[in-house]
Design a protein around this motif. Structure first.
Motif, PDB file in Angstrom:
ATOM      1  N   LYS A 116       0.851  -1.208   0.000  1.00  0.00           N
ATOM      2  CA  LYS A 116       0.000   0.000   0.000  1.00  0.00           C
ATOM      3  C   LYS A 116       0.882   1.252   0.000  1.00  0.00           C
ATOM      4  N   ALA A 117       1.978   1.198   0.760  1.00  0.00           N
ATOM      5  CA  ALA A 117       2.857   2.367   0.876  1.00  0.00           C
ATOM      6  C   ALA A 117       3.492   2.725  -0.462  1.00  0.00           C
ATOM      7  N   GLU A 118       3.630   1.763  -1.368  1.00  0.00           N
ATOM      8  CA  GLU A 118       4.200   2.007  -2.709  1.00  0.00           C
ATOM      9  C   GLU A 118       3.112   2.328  -3.729  1.00  0.00           C
ATOM     10  N   SER A 119       1.849   2.398  -3.282  1.00  0.00           N
ATOM     11  CA  SER A 119       0.723   2.596  -4.211  1.00  0.00           C
ATOM     12  C   SER A 119       0.208   4.028  -4.102  1.00  0.00           C
ATOM     13  N   ASP A 120      -0.473   4.487  -5.163  1.00  0.00           N
ATOM     14  CA  ASP A 120      -1.021   5.846  -5.141  1.00  0.00           C
ATOM     15  C   ASP A 120      -2.365   5.900  -4.430  1.00  0.00           C
ATOM     16  N   ILE A 121      -3.186   4.877  -4.656  1.00  0.00           N
ATOM     17  CA  ILE A 121      -4.531   4.896  -4.078  1.00  0.00           C
ATOM     18  C   ILE A 121      -5.013   3.457  -3.909  1.00  0.00           C
ATOM     19  N   CYS A 122      -5.795   3.242  -2.862  1.00  0.00           N
ATOM     20  CA  CYS A 122      -6.364   1.908  -2.636  1.00  0.00           C
ATOM     21  C   CYS A 122      -7.779   1.843  -3.185  1.00  0.00           C
ATOM     22  N   CYS A 123      -8.333   0.651  -3.247  1.00  0.00           N
ATOM     23  CA  CYS A 123      -9.745   0.480  -3.605  1.00  0.00           C
ATOM     24  C   CYS A 123     -10.265  -0.773  -2.920  1.00  0.00           C
ATOM     25  N   THR A 124     -11.589  -0.859  -2.831  1.00  0.00           N
ATOM     26  CA  THR A 124     -12.239  -2.092  -2.383  1.00  0.00           C
ATOM     27  C   THR A 124     -12.955  -2.680  -3.591  1.00  0.00           C
ATOM     28  N   SER A 125     -13.567  -3.833  -3.410  1.00  0.00           N
ATOM     29  CA  SER A 125     -14.266  -4.419  -4.556  1.00  0.00           C
ATOM     30  C   SER A 125     -15.514  -3.610  -4.896  1.00  0.00           C
ATOM     31  N   SER A 126     -16.050  -2.846  -3.938  1.00  0.00           N
ATOM     32  CA  SER A 126     -17.264  -2.079  -4.269  1.00  0.00           C
ATOM     33  C   SER A 126     -16.953  -0.713  -4.878  1.00  0.00           C
ATOM     34  N   ASN A 127     -15.742  -0.188  -4.690  1.00  0.00           N
ATOM     35  CA  ASN A 127     -15.484   1.140  -5.275  1.00  0.00           C
ATOM     36  C   ASN A 127     -14.349   1.125  -6.302  1.00  0.00           C
ATOM     37  N   ALA A 128     -13.889  -0.059  -6.713  1.00  0.00           N
ATOM     38  CA  ALA A 128     -12.734  -0.139  -7.623  1.00  0.00           C
ATOM     39  C   ALA A 128     -12.999   0.624  -8.924  1.00  0.00           C
ATOM     40  N   VAL A 129     -14.204   0.487  -9.460  1.00  0.00           N
ATOM     41  CA  VAL A 129     -14.537   1.169 -10.721  1.00  0.00           C
ATOM     42  C   VAL A 129     -14.517   2.686 -10.493  1.00  0.00           C
ATOM     43  N   GLU A 130     -15.141   3.117  -9.404  1.00  0.00           N
ATOM     44  CA  GLU A 130     -15.215   4.543  -9.079  1.00  0.00           C
ATOM     45  C   GLU A 130     -13.810   5.129  -8.883  1.00  0.00           C
ATOM     46  N   VAL A 131     -12.949   4.396  -8.200  1.00  0.00           N
ATOM     47  CA  VAL A 131     -11.576   4.877  -7.971  1.00  0.00           C
ATOM     48  C   VAL A 131     -10.854   5.047  -9.300  1.00  0.00           C
ATOM     49  N   VAL A 132     -10.927   4.062 -10.172  1.00  0.00           N
ATOM     50  CA  VAL A 132     -10.206   4.139 -11.447  1.00  0.00           C
ATOM     51  C   VAL A 132     -10.779   5.266 -12.305  1.00  0.00           C
ATOM     52  N   GLU A 133     -12.077   5.502 -12.206  1.00  0.00           N
ATOM     53  CA  GLU A 133     -12.676   6.578 -13.012  1.00  0.00           C
ATOM     54  C   GLU A 133     -12.212   7.971 -12.588  1.00  0.00           C
ATOM     55  N   THR A 134     -11.620   8.108 -11.386  1.00  0.00           N
ATOM     56  CA  THR A 134     -11.100   9.421 -10.974  1.00  0.00           C
ATOM     57  C   THR A 134      -9.729   9.701 -11.618  1.00  0.00           C
ATOM     58  N   ILE A 135      -9.140   8.695 -12.234  1.00  0.00           N
ATOM     59  CA  ILE A 135      -7.805   8.866 -12.827  1.00  0.00           C
ATOM     60  C   ILE A 135      -7.978   9.363 -14.268  1.00  0.00           C
ATOM     61  N   PRO A 136      -7.291  10.450 -14.671  1.00  0.00           N
ATOM     62  CA  PRO A 136      -7.450  10.967 -16.033  1.00  0.00           C
ATOM     63  C   PRO A 136      -7.316   9.860 -17.075  1.00  0.00           C
ATOM     64  N   ALA A 137      -8.196   9.910 -18.092  1.00  0.00           N
ATOM     65  CA  ALA A 137      -8.301   8.809 -19.056  1.00  0.00           C
ATOM     66  C   ALA A 137      -6.974   8.506 -19.749  1.00  0.00           C
ATOM     67  N   GLY A 138      -6.128   9.527 -19.899  1.00  0.00           N
ATOM     68  CA  GLY A 138      -4.873   9.316 -20.625  1.00  0.00           C
ATOM     69  C   GLY A 138      -3.773   8.676 -19.795  1.00  0.00           C
ATOM     70  N   ARG A 139      -3.935   8.639 -18.461  1.00  0.00           N
ATOM     71  CA  ARG A 139      -2.878   8.070 -17.599  1.00  0.00           C
ATOM     72  C   ARG A 139      -2.995   6.553 -17.536  1.00  0.00           C
ATOM     73  N   PRO A 140      -1.914   5.829 -17.781  1.00  0.00           N
ATOM     74  CA  PRO A 140      -1.986   4.377 -17.612  1.00  0.00           C
ATOM     75  C   PRO A 140      -2.209   4.009 -16.142  1.00  0.00           C
ATOM     76  N   VAL A 141      -2.810   2.865 -15.920  1.00  0.00           N
ATOM     77  CA  VAL A 141      -3.114   2.399 -14.558  1.00  0.00           C
ATOM     78  C   VAL A 141      -2.487   1.030 -14.350  1.00  0.00           C
ATOM     79  N   LEU A 142      -1.821   0.866 -13.217  1.00  0.00           N
ATOM     80  CA  LEU A 142      -1.379  -0.468 -12.788  1.00  0.00           C
ATOM     81  C   LEU A 142      -2.342  -0.911 -11.702  1.00  0.00           C
ATOM     82  N   PHE A 143      -3.077  -1.978 -11.950  1.00  0.00           N
ATOM     83  CA  PHE A 143      -4.088  -2.450 -10.998  1.00  0.00           C
ATOM     84  C   PHE A 143      -3.593  -3.760 -10.389  1.00  0.00           C
ATOM     85  N   LEU A 144      -3.620  -3.842  -9.050  1.00  0.00           N
ATOM     86  CA  LEU A 144      -3.126  -5.046  -8.383  1.00  0.00           C
ATOM     87  C   LEU A 144      -3.956  -5.353  -7.147  1.00  0.00           C
ATOM     88  N   PRO A 145      -3.878  -6.577  -6.592  1.00  0.00           N
ATOM     89  CA  PRO A 145      -3.206  -7.738  -7.163  1.00  0.00           C
ATOM     90  C   PRO A 145      -4.186  -8.726  -7.795  1.00  0.00           C
TER      91      PRO A 145
END
Ligand code: SF4
Length: 323
Positions: free
Chosen positions: A122-151
């Motif tokens: 978590k300390a090496e990550s930008d933002i956390c998510c749960t299974s209920s808000n994972a979509v919402e969290v990713v949608e806050t990231i500008p569309a042009g920025r690549p996303v690394l989603f784990l694990p």
């Protein structure tokens, strides 16, 4: 174990009072542990309860990363768990060195970590998510920025499909319990119970194919629901169906049955039991409260960045309802 008229449950409550502790139990714990706890829920909801309580000690009946998250949100409190060896195959799917290497190969990417990760990850990550808000969290990231989603690969696939983004790289981790719930299990159970509602956790190996099968008309789309554990409980409370099929760890059935005694909740795979979750026993819980072990501690350099990743998630929306 007490053998006179005092039950072990009485002893737990007495010891908890003496230690100024509250006992939290995850939805996948054994029913007896759930029933003796002060609160039962998903990992993040429990950590937030822990942060709000006046009790100076938190006893977390769950797995290690969950107790770490409680410690992150309540660093001034003592956090104990009955057996600190209770790990998680999903959280163990990526360690901090692997994440650093992945980031070096993708320097412009935003790292989104499911809460089922160690505090160091978590300390090496930008933002956390749960299974209920994972979509919402990713949608806050500008569309042009690549996303690394784990694990979790199944949750990552769910997010990719729902957001329609093609710049999400997904770590190929999985929970051995959820991954073992297969599309064949789903088909067999739906054929045997054609009128049942179907509740599927997005971490399941069947989740991706379930959405596809519903789209193809092989499963009833109006009765097929991809839900976090918190979402399952909310759905259960208002359910009128006689039968519901549940694709997640079988400990969840206890809370679902309590939330709605009129619906019969059946496991899609009755073998889907997490051995790490079942490591908590009454004997170990008693030992934990008597001896103050096992205590969870975190290095100071991990606490601040890991907490920031969790708090960023909390700031953007509805954080409850993870695993
Ligand atoms: S059910 Fe899977 S994700 Fe949950 S604690 Fe067990 S191993 Fe980890």
């Amino acid at each position: 174990m007490p053998t006179t008229t005092t039950t072990w449950q009485d002893e737990i409550r007495k010891l908890a009072r003496a230690r100024d502790a509250i006992v939290l139990a995850h939805n996948y714990q054994e029913p007896a542990i759930q029933d003796v706890a002060d609160f039962v829920g998903d990992s993040l909801a429990l950590s937030r309860i822990a942060a709000r309580t006046d009790a100076s000690t938190i006893v977390f009946c769950g797995v290690h990363f969950m107790a770490e998250t409680a410690k992150l949100l309540s660093p001034e409190k003592t956090v104990l768990m009955p057996d600190a060896r209770a790990g998680c195959s999903l959280a163990d799917a990526i360690d901090v060195e692997q994440l650093r290497a992945w980031k070096r190969a993708n320097p412009s990417a935003v790292v989104v970590a499911y809460v089922n990760t160690s505090a160091a990850v978590k300390a090496e990550s930008d933002i956390c998510c749960t299974s209920s808000n994972a979509v919402e969290v990713v949608e806050t990231i500008p569309a042009g920025r690549p996303v690394l989603f784990l694990p979790d690969q199944f949750l990552g696939e769910h997010v990719r499909r729902r957001t329609g983004r093609d710049n999400i790289s997904v770590w190929l981790g999985e929970c051995h319990v959820h991954a073992a719930i297969s599309p064949r299990d789903i088909r067999t159970m739906v054929a045997a119970h054609p009128d049942a509602e179907l509740l599927v956790h997005p971490e399941c190996g069947c989740a991706t194919s379930t959405v596809w099968l519903a789209g193809e008309g092989e499963l009833p789309p109006e009765r097929t629901h991809i839900l976090s554990t918190g979402g399952m409980l909310a759905a259960a409370r208002t359910m009128t169906a006689r039968t519901a099929l549940v694709a997640t760890e079988i400990g969840m059935l206890h809370q679902l049955g309590k939330a709605n005694p009129h619906t019969r909740f059946l496991p899609v795979n009755p073998q889907a039991s997490c051995r790490f979750m079942k490591m908590t026993t009454p004997e170990l819980l008693l030992r934990c409260l008597r001896e103050g072990r096992d205590e969870i501690t975190l290095p100071a350099e991990v606490v601040a960045p890991a907490r920031r990743a969790v708090e960023r998630m909390i700031a953007i929306g509805t954080p409850g309802g993870g695993e």
